[in-house]
Design a protein around this motif. Structure first.
Motif, PDB file in Angstrom:
ATOM      1  N   LEU A  20       0.846  -1.189   0.000  1.00 56.10           N
ATOM      2  CA  LEU A  20       0.000   0.000   0.000  1.00 56.10           C
ATOM      3  C   LEU A  20       0.877   1.233   0.000  1.00 56.10           C
ATOM      4  N   ARG A  21       0.346   2.282  -0.584  1.00 51.57           N
ATOM      5  CA  ARG A  21       1.047   3.559  -0.560  1.00 51.57           C
ATOM      6  C   ARG A  21       0.221   4.516   0.294  1.00 51.57           C
ATOM      7  N   ASN A  22       0.816   5.026   1.309  1.00 54.67           N
ATOM      8  CA  ASN A  22       0.114   5.947   2.189  1.00 54.67           C
ATOM      9  C   ASN A  22      -0.020   7.305   1.513  1.00 54.67           C
ATOM     10  N   ILE A  23      -1.224   7.862   1.559  1.00 51.63           N
ATOM     11  CA  ILE A  23      -1.428   9.201   1.020  1.00 51.63           C
ATOM     12  C   ILE A  23      -1.326  10.179   2.178  1.00 51.63           C
ATOM     13  N   ASN A  24      -0.290  10.975   2.177  1.00 57.63           N
ATOM     14  CA  ASN A  24      -0.085  11.914   3.283  1.00 57.63           C
ATOM     15  C   ASN A  24      -0.743  13.251   2.979  1.00 57.63           C
ATOM     16  N   CYS A  29      -2.287  -3.230  14.182  1.00 59.21           N
ATOM     17  CA  CYS A  29      -2.009  -2.604  12.898  1.00 59.21           C
ATOM     18  C   CYS A  29      -1.661  -3.698  11.876  1.00 59.21           C
ATOM     19  N   PRO A  30      -2.287  -3.677  10.680  1.00 59.73           N
ATOM     20  CA  PRO A  30      -2.047  -4.743   9.694  1.00 59.73           C
ATOM     21  C   PRO A  30      -0.691  -4.694   9.001  1.00 59.73           C
ATOM     22  N   GLU A  31       0.101  -3.672   9.281  1.00 60.27           N
ATOM     23  CA  GLU A  31       1.436  -3.631   8.701  1.00 60.27           C
ATOM     24  C   GLU A  31       2.213  -4.842   9.205  1.00 60.27           C
ATOM     25  N   THR A  32       2.911  -5.507   8.294  1.00 61.83           N
ATOM     26  CA  THR A  32       3.629  -6.723   8.635  1.00 61.83           C
ATOM     27  C   THR A  32       4.581  -6.498   9.800  1.00 61.83           C
ATOM     28  N   GLY A  33       4.341  -7.187  10.888  1.00 64.46           N
ATOM     29  CA  GLY A  33       5.257  -7.093  12.019  1.00 64.46           C
ATOM     30  C   GLY A  33       4.927  -6.003  13.016  1.00 64.46           C
ATOM     31  N   CYS A  34       3.911  -5.186  12.722  1.00 65.51           N
ATOM     32  CA  CYS A  34       3.555  -4.099  13.639  1.00 65.51           C
ATOM     33  C   CYS A  34       2.546  -4.599  14.673  1.00 65.51           C
ATOM     34  N   VAL A  35       2.710  -4.203  15.916  1.00 61.78           N
ATOM     35  CA  VAL A  35       1.794  -4.654  16.970  1.00 61.78           C
ATOM     36  C   VAL A  35       1.122  -3.474  17.678  1.00 61.78           C
ATOM     37  N   GLN A  36       1.116  -2.327  17.039  1.00 63.09           N
ATOM     38  CA  GLN A  36       0.464  -1.161  17.634  1.00 63.09           C
ATOM     39  C   GLN A  36      -1.050  -1.297  17.538  1.00 63.09           C
ATOM     40  N   LYS A  37      -1.747  -0.722  18.511  1.00 65.23           N
ATOM     41  CA  LYS A  37      -3.204  -0.850  18.547  1.00 65.23           C
ATOM     42  C   LYS A  37      -3.936   0.481  18.365  1.00 65.23           C
ATOM     43  N   ASP A  38      -3.186   1.564  18.253  1.00 69.02           N
ATOM     44  CA  ASP A  38      -3.835   2.873  18.122  1.00 69.02           C
ATOM     45  C   ASP A  38      -4.220   3.130  16.662  1.00 69.02           C
ATOM     46  N   PRO A  58      -7.239   0.560   7.962  1.00 73.59           N
ATOM     47  CA  PRO A  58      -6.813   0.864   9.327  1.00 73.59           C
ATOM     48  C   PRO A  58      -5.308   0.714   9.465  1.00 73.59           C
ATOM     49  N   LEU A  59      -4.677   1.719  10.015  1.00 71.91           N
ATOM     50  CA  LEU A  59      -3.239   1.662  10.303  1.00 71.91           C
ATOM     51  C   LEU A  59      -3.019   2.339  11.649  1.00 71.91           C
ATOM     52  N   CYS A  60      -1.937   2.015  12.308  1.00 70.36           N
ATOM     53  CA  CYS A  60      -1.632   2.703  13.561  1.00 70.36           C
ATOM     54  C   CYS A  60      -1.212   4.130  13.231  1.00 70.36           C
ATOM     55  N   SER A  61      -1.231   4.994  14.252  1.00 74.61           N
ATOM     56  CA  SER A  61      -0.965   6.406  13.970  1.00 74.61           C
ATOM     57  C   SER A  61       0.445   6.617  13.423  1.00 74.61           C
ATOM     58  N   ARG A  62       1.375   5.756  13.823  1.00 77.48           N
ATOM     59  CA  ARG A  62       2.740   5.888  13.301  1.00 77.48           C
ATOM     60  C   ARG A  62       2.792   5.549  11.808  1.00 77.48           C
ATOM     61  N   HIS A  63       2.145   4.447  11.435  1.00 80.97           N
ATOM     62  CA  HIS A  63       2.151   4.068  10.020  1.00 80.97           C
ATOM     63  C   HIS A  63       1.258   4.972   9.178  1.00 80.97           C
ATOM     64  N   HIS A  97       3.574   7.344   7.875  1.00 76.90           N
ATOM     65  CA  HIS A  97       4.653   6.751   7.088  1.00 76.90           C
ATOM     66  C   HIS A  97       4.626   7.304   5.652  1.00 76.90           C
ATOM     67  N   VAL A  98       5.799   7.623   5.128  1.00 83.85           N
ATOM     68  CA  VAL A  98       5.881   8.104   3.754  1.00 83.85           C
ATOM     69  C   VAL A  98       6.337   6.957   2.858  1.00 83.85           C
ATOM     70  N   GLY A  99       5.587   6.748   1.774  1.00 85.53           N
ATOM     71  CA  GLY A  99       5.967   5.706   0.833  1.00 85.53           C
ATOM     72  C   GLY A  99       5.171   4.430   1.020  1.00 85.53           C
ATOM     73  N   GLU A 100       5.758   3.318   0.573  1.00 81.69           N
ATOM     74  CA  GLU A 100       5.016   2.057   0.557  1.00 81.69           C
ATOM     75  C   GLU A 100       5.091   1.309   1.885  1.00 81.69           C
ATOM     76  N   LEU A 101       4.007   0.588   2.143  1.00 80.77           N
ATOM     77  CA  LEU A 101       3.908  -0.246   3.334  1.00 80.77           C
ATOM     78  C   LEU A 101       3.547  -1.648   2.897  1.00 80.77           C
ATOM     79  N   SER A 102       4.020  -2.621   3.641  1.00 82.70           N
ATOM     80  CA  SER A 102       3.637  -4.002   3.411  1.00 82.70           C
ATOM     81  C   SER A 102       2.609  -4.386   4.463  1.00 82.70           C
ATOM     82  N   VAL A 103       1.409  -4.745   4.014  1.00 78.40           N
ATOM     83  CA  VAL A 103       0.372  -5.115   4.976  1.00 78.40           C
ATOM     84  C   VAL A 103      -0.125  -6.529   4.692  1.00 78.40           C
ATOM     85  N   THR A 104      -0.749  -7.104   5.710  1.00 72.83           N
ATOM     86  CA  THR A 104      -1.277  -8.446   5.566  1.00 72.83           C
ATOM     87  C   THR A 104      -2.342  -8.494   4.462  1.00 72.83           C
ATOM     88  N   ASP A 105      -2.323  -9.567   3.698  1.00 74.79           N
ATOM     89  CA  ASP A 105      -3.209  -9.693   2.538  1.00 74.79           C
ATOM     90  C   ASP A 105      -4.685  -9.793   2.900  1.00 74.79           C
TER      91      ASP A 105
END
Ligand SMILES: [Zn+2]
Ligand SMILES: [Zn+2]
Length: 96
Positions: free
Chosen positions: A3-7, A35-44, A65-70, A73-81
């Motif tokens: 995914l590409r985050n739109i900032n 957070c569905p980002e691979t390896g992320c365990v944030q809940k916000d 849905p992404l955590c506030s940190r992600h 995030h600028v650019g691409e993210l890897s999230v669970t399918d």
């Protein structure tokens, strides 16, 4: 999936109250625990505006849905399918 985050979206909310509620309402699924980002365990979680990454030609805007940190995030993210993407187009969803 990529995914590409739109900032910097000024569209902070919609009729649903928040983009996270929008995602719940139109995605028909319950919120992931983390957070569905691979390896992320944030809940916000917040409803983030994203586009498909990985060279996709789909230019539409989605809510994911992404955590506030992600969400910052600028650019691409890897999230669970298995995460569901919901259209960010109000005309196609809550403004109908
Ligand atoms: Zn909405
Ligand atoms: Zn995250």
């Amino acid at each position: 999936m990529k995914l590409r985050n739109i900032n910097g979206t000024s569209d902070t909310t919609c009729k649903c109250g928040s983009w996270l509620l929008h995602w719940k309402k139109f995605g028909g699924s319950s919120l992931p625990e983390f957070c569905p980002e691979t390896g992320c365990v944030q809940k916000d979680l917040v409803g983030a505006h994203v586009q498909l990454g990985g060279g996709s030609t789909d230019q539409r805007w989605y809510i994911c849905p992404l955590c506030s940190r992600h969400n910052k995030h600028v650019g691409e993210l890897s999230v669970t399918d298995t995460i569901k993407l919901v259209s960010a187009s109000k005309a196609a969803t809550c403004d109908r």
